[in-house]
Motif scaffolding. Sequence first.
Motif, PDB file in Angstrom:
ATOM      1  N   THR A   8       0.825  -1.203   0.000  1.00  0.00           N
ATOM      2  CA  THR A   8       0.000   0.000   0.000  1.00  0.00           C
ATOM      3  C   THR A   8       0.860   1.253   0.000  1.00  0.00           C
ATOM      4  O   THR A   8       2.053   1.226   0.305  1.00  0.00           O
ATOM      5  N   VAL A   9       0.220   2.343  -0.331  1.00  0.00           N
ATOM      6  CA  VAL A   9       0.807   3.666  -0.299  1.00  0.00           C
ATOM      7  C   VAL A   9      -0.283   4.613   0.181  1.00  0.00           C
ATOM      8  O   VAL A   9      -1.462   4.399  -0.105  1.00  0.00           O
ATOM      9  N   THR A  10       0.093   5.614   0.942  1.00  0.00           N
ATOM     10  CA  THR A  10      -0.889   6.610   1.363  1.00  0.00           C
ATOM     11  C   THR A  10      -0.971   7.701   0.306  1.00  0.00           C
ATOM     12  O   THR A  10      -0.076   7.862  -0.527  1.00  0.00           O
ATOM     13  N   VAL A  11      -2.038   8.452   0.361  1.00  0.00           N
ATOM     14  CA  VAL A  11      -2.219   9.568  -0.565  1.00  0.00           C
ATOM     15  C   VAL A  11      -1.026  10.517  -0.491  1.00  0.00           C
ATOM     16  O   VAL A  11      -0.515  10.974  -1.512  1.00  0.00           O
ATOM     17  N   ASN A  12      -0.557  10.798   0.718  1.00  0.00           N
ATOM     18  CA  ASN A  12       0.546  11.743   0.887  1.00  0.00           C
ATOM     19  C   ASN A  12       1.886  11.218   0.389  1.00  0.00           C
ATOM     20  O   ASN A  12       2.812  11.989   0.187  1.00  0.00           O
ATOM     21  N   GLU A  13       2.002   9.911   0.199  1.00  0.00           N
ATOM     22  CA  GLU A  13       3.248   9.328  -0.305  1.00  0.00           C
ATOM     23  C   GLU A  13       3.319   9.286  -1.831  1.00  0.00           C
ATOM     24  O   GLU A  13       4.368   9.001  -2.389  1.00  0.00           O
ATOM     25  N   LEU A  14       2.217   9.580  -2.497  1.00  0.00           N
ATOM     26  CA  LEU A  14       2.196   9.549  -3.963  1.00  0.00           C
ATOM     27  C   LEU A  14       2.983  10.720  -4.531  1.00  0.00           C
ATOM     28  O   LEU A  14       2.942  11.820  -3.992  1.00  0.00           O
ATOM     29  N   ASP A  16       4.216  12.739  -8.444  1.00  0.00           N
ATOM     30  CA  ASP A  16       3.705  13.002  -9.784  1.00  0.00           C
ATOM     31  C   ASP A  16       4.152  11.978 -10.817  1.00  0.00           C
ATOM     32  O   ASP A  16       3.531  11.846 -11.867  1.00  0.00           O
ATOM     33  N   ALA A  17       5.219  11.244 -10.559  1.00  0.00           N
ATOM     34  CA  ALA A  17       5.720  10.256 -11.506  1.00  0.00           C
ATOM     35  C   ALA A  17       4.927   8.953 -11.467  1.00  0.00           C
ATOM     36  O   ALA A  17       5.036   8.124 -12.362  1.00  0.00           O
ATOM     37  N   THR A  18       4.113   8.773 -10.428  1.00  0.00           N
ATOM     38  CA  THR A  18       3.342   7.541 -10.269  1.00  0.00           C
ATOM     39  C   THR A  18       2.147   7.531 -11.212  1.00  0.00           C
ATOM     40  O   THR A  18       1.430   8.519 -11.327  1.00  0.00           O
ATOM     41  N   TYR A  19       1.931   6.417 -11.870  1.00  0.00           N
ATOM     42  CA  TYR A  19       0.765   6.212 -12.730  1.00  0.00           C
ATOM     43  C   TYR A  19      -0.406   5.885 -11.808  1.00  0.00           C
ATOM     44  O   TYR A  19      -0.395   4.858 -11.130  1.00  0.00           O
ATOM     45  N   LEU A  20      -1.388   6.773 -11.754  1.00  0.00           N
ATOM     46  CA  LEU A  20      -2.532   6.595 -10.864  1.00  0.00           C
ATOM     47  C   LEU A  20      -3.672   5.960 -11.654  1.00  0.00           C
ATOM     48  O   LEU A  20      -4.200   6.554 -12.596  1.00  0.00           O
ATOM     49  N   LEU A  21      -4.016   4.739 -11.277  1.00  0.00           N
ATOM     50  CA  LEU A  21      -5.039   3.958 -11.961  1.00  0.00           C
ATOM     51  C   LEU A  21      -6.314   3.928 -11.125  1.00  0.00           C
ATOM     52  O   LEU A  21      -6.335   3.361 -10.030  1.00  0.00           O
ATOM     53  N   ASP A  22      -7.377   4.537 -11.616  1.00  0.00           N
ATOM     54  CA  ASP A  22      -8.662   4.607 -10.925  1.00  0.00           C
ATOM     55  C   ASP A  22      -9.549   3.486 -11.464  1.00  0.00           C
ATOM     56  O   ASP A  22      -9.860   3.447 -12.656  1.00  0.00           O
ATOM     57  N   VAL A  23      -9.938   2.557 -10.591  1.00  0.00           N
ATOM     58  CA  VAL A  23     -10.691   1.378 -11.019  1.00  0.00           C
ATOM     59  C   VAL A  23     -12.178   1.452 -10.659  1.00  0.00           C
ATOM     60  O   VAL A  23     -12.881   0.454 -10.699  1.00  0.00           O
ATOM     61  N   ARG A  24     -12.666   2.642 -10.359  1.00  0.00           N
ATOM     62  CA  ARG A  24     -14.081   2.804 -10.014  1.00  0.00           C
ATOM     63  C   ARG A  24     -14.954   2.744 -11.272  1.00  0.00           C
ATOM     64  O   ARG A  24     -14.466   2.813 -12.398  1.00  0.00           O
ATOM     65  N   GLU A  25     -16.245   2.668 -11.052  1.00  0.00           N
ATOM     66  CA  GLU A  25     -17.203   2.600 -12.151  1.00  0.00           C
ATOM     67  C   GLU A  25     -17.317   3.958 -12.858  1.00  0.00           C
ATOM     68  O   GLU A  25     -16.902   4.985 -12.323  1.00  0.00           O
ATOM     69  N   ASP A  26     -17.908   3.943 -14.045  1.00  0.00           N
ATOM     70  CA  ASP A  26     -18.006   5.147 -14.871  1.00  0.00           C
ATOM     71  C   ASP A  26     -18.687   6.311 -14.154  1.00  0.00           C
ATOM     72  O   ASP A  26     -18.230   7.449 -14.251  1.00  0.00           O
ATOM     73  N   VAL A  83       3.428  -2.157  -8.213  1.00  0.00           N
ATOM     74  CA  VAL A  83       2.030  -1.765  -8.059  1.00  0.00           C
ATOM     75  C   VAL A  83       1.658  -1.750  -6.581  1.00  0.00           C
ATOM     76  O   VAL A  83       2.082  -2.616  -5.817  1.00  0.00           O
ATOM     77  N   ARG A  84       0.903  -0.699  -6.181  1.00  0.00           N
ATOM     78  CA  ARG A  84       0.502  -0.542  -4.778  1.00  0.00           C
ATOM     79  C   ARG A  84      -0.938  -0.049  -4.695  1.00  0.00           C
ATOM     80  O   ARG A  84      -1.411   0.632  -5.597  1.00  0.00           O
ATOM     81  N   ASN A  85      -1.573  -0.382  -3.608  1.00  0.00           N
ATOM     82  CA  ASN A  85      -2.931   0.051  -3.329  1.00  0.00           C
ATOM     83  C   ASN A  85      -2.901   1.384  -2.590  1.00  0.00           C
ATOM     84  O   ASN A  85      -2.147   1.547  -1.632  1.00  0.00           O
ATOM     85  N   VAL A  86      -3.722   2.342  -3.025  1.00  0.00           N
ATOM     86  CA  VAL A  86      -3.825   3.617  -2.314  1.00  0.00           C
ATOM     87  C   VAL A  86      -4.771   3.409  -1.136  1.00  0.00           C
ATOM     88  O   VAL A  86      -5.988   3.269  -1.318  1.00  0.00           O
ATOM     89  N   SER A  87      -4.212   3.347   0.050  1.00  0.00           N
ATOM     90  CA  SER A  87      -5.031   3.113   1.244  1.00  0.00           C
ATOM     91  C   SER A  87      -5.979   4.290   1.463  1.00  0.00           C
ATOM     92  O   SER A  87      -5.605   5.439   1.309  1.00  0.00           O
ATOM     93  N   GLY A  88      -7.217   3.952   1.770  1.00  0.00           N
ATOM     94  CA  GLY A  88      -8.229   4.983   2.003  1.00  0.00           C
ATOM     95  C   GLY A  88      -8.876   5.513   0.738  1.00  0.00           C
ATOM     96  O   GLY A  88      -9.864   6.243   0.810  1.00  0.00           O
ATOM     97  N   GLY A  89      -8.334   5.193  -0.415  1.00  0.00           N
ATOM     98  CA  GLY A  89      -8.921   5.546  -1.698  1.00  0.00           C
ATOM     99  C   GLY A  89      -9.195   7.024  -1.903  1.00  0.00           C
ATOM    100  O   GLY A  89      -8.547   7.898  -1.330  1.00  0.00           O
ATOM    101  N   MET A  90     -10.207   7.280  -2.735  1.00  0.00           N
ATOM    102  CA  MET A  90     -10.563   8.664  -3.061  1.00  0.00           C
ATOM    103  C   MET A  90     -11.116   9.407  -1.843  1.00  0.00           C
ATOM    104  O   MET A  90     -11.032  10.631  -1.789  1.00  0.00           O
ATOM    105  N   GLY A  91     -11.639   8.673  -0.869  1.00  0.00           N
ATOM    106  CA  GLY A  91     -12.083   9.322   0.360  1.00  0.00           C
ATOM    107  C   GLY A  91     -10.919  10.010   1.051  1.00  0.00           C
ATOM    108  O   GLY A  91     -11.016  11.181   1.447  1.00  0.00           O
ATOM    109  N   ASP A  92      -9.794   9.292   1.182  1.00  0.00           N
ATOM    110  CA  ASP A  92      -8.604   9.888   1.794  1.00  0.00           C
ATOM    111  C   ASP A  92      -8.006  10.959   0.888  1.00  0.00           C
ATOM    112  O   ASP A  92      -7.449  11.947   1.368  1.00  0.00           O
ATOM    113  N   TRP A  93      -8.095  10.748  -0.423  1.00  0.00           N
ATOM    114  CA  TRP A  93      -7.581  11.738  -1.385  1.00  0.00           C
ATOM    115  C   TRP A  93      -8.271  13.089  -1.137  1.00  0.00           C
ATOM    116  O   TRP A  93      -7.605  14.109  -0.971  1.00  0.00           O
TER     117      TRP A  93
END
Length: 111
Positions: A8-14, A16-26, A83-93
């Motif tokens: 995992t990675v926290t939002v604050n650890e991301l 700009d070079a990281t490829y951010l992949l959003d897997v939520r629905e449309d 590859v890492r999971n963003v802990s807390g997702g968009m809520g934490d973002w």
Amino acid sequence: MFGSQVPTVTVNELDDATYLLDVREDDEWAAGHAPGAHHLPMMELPARMAEVPTDRDVAVICRSGGRSAQVVAYLMRNGWDQVRNVSGGMGDWAAAGRPVVGDDGQPGRVL
């Protein structure tokens, strides 16, 4: 649910070079997403895996971290090692004050 098996990675650890992949629905994506994120709904991943880079860090994000953890585990089983999971997702973002934009470019909201 996935424990220490999924990195995992926290939002604050991301960065700009990281490829951010959003897997939520449309509809979730349209309501609000991180600027610069790449949208690939979780259920479409098996057919579109070639779109996910293998040569750079990938951070996977969803609403709260559950779906993205599943995607990280799946990618790891299929050869991805950066590859890492963003802990807390968009809520934490959003809670961290990071920008959220809608499909129209206006300020968005997290569904």
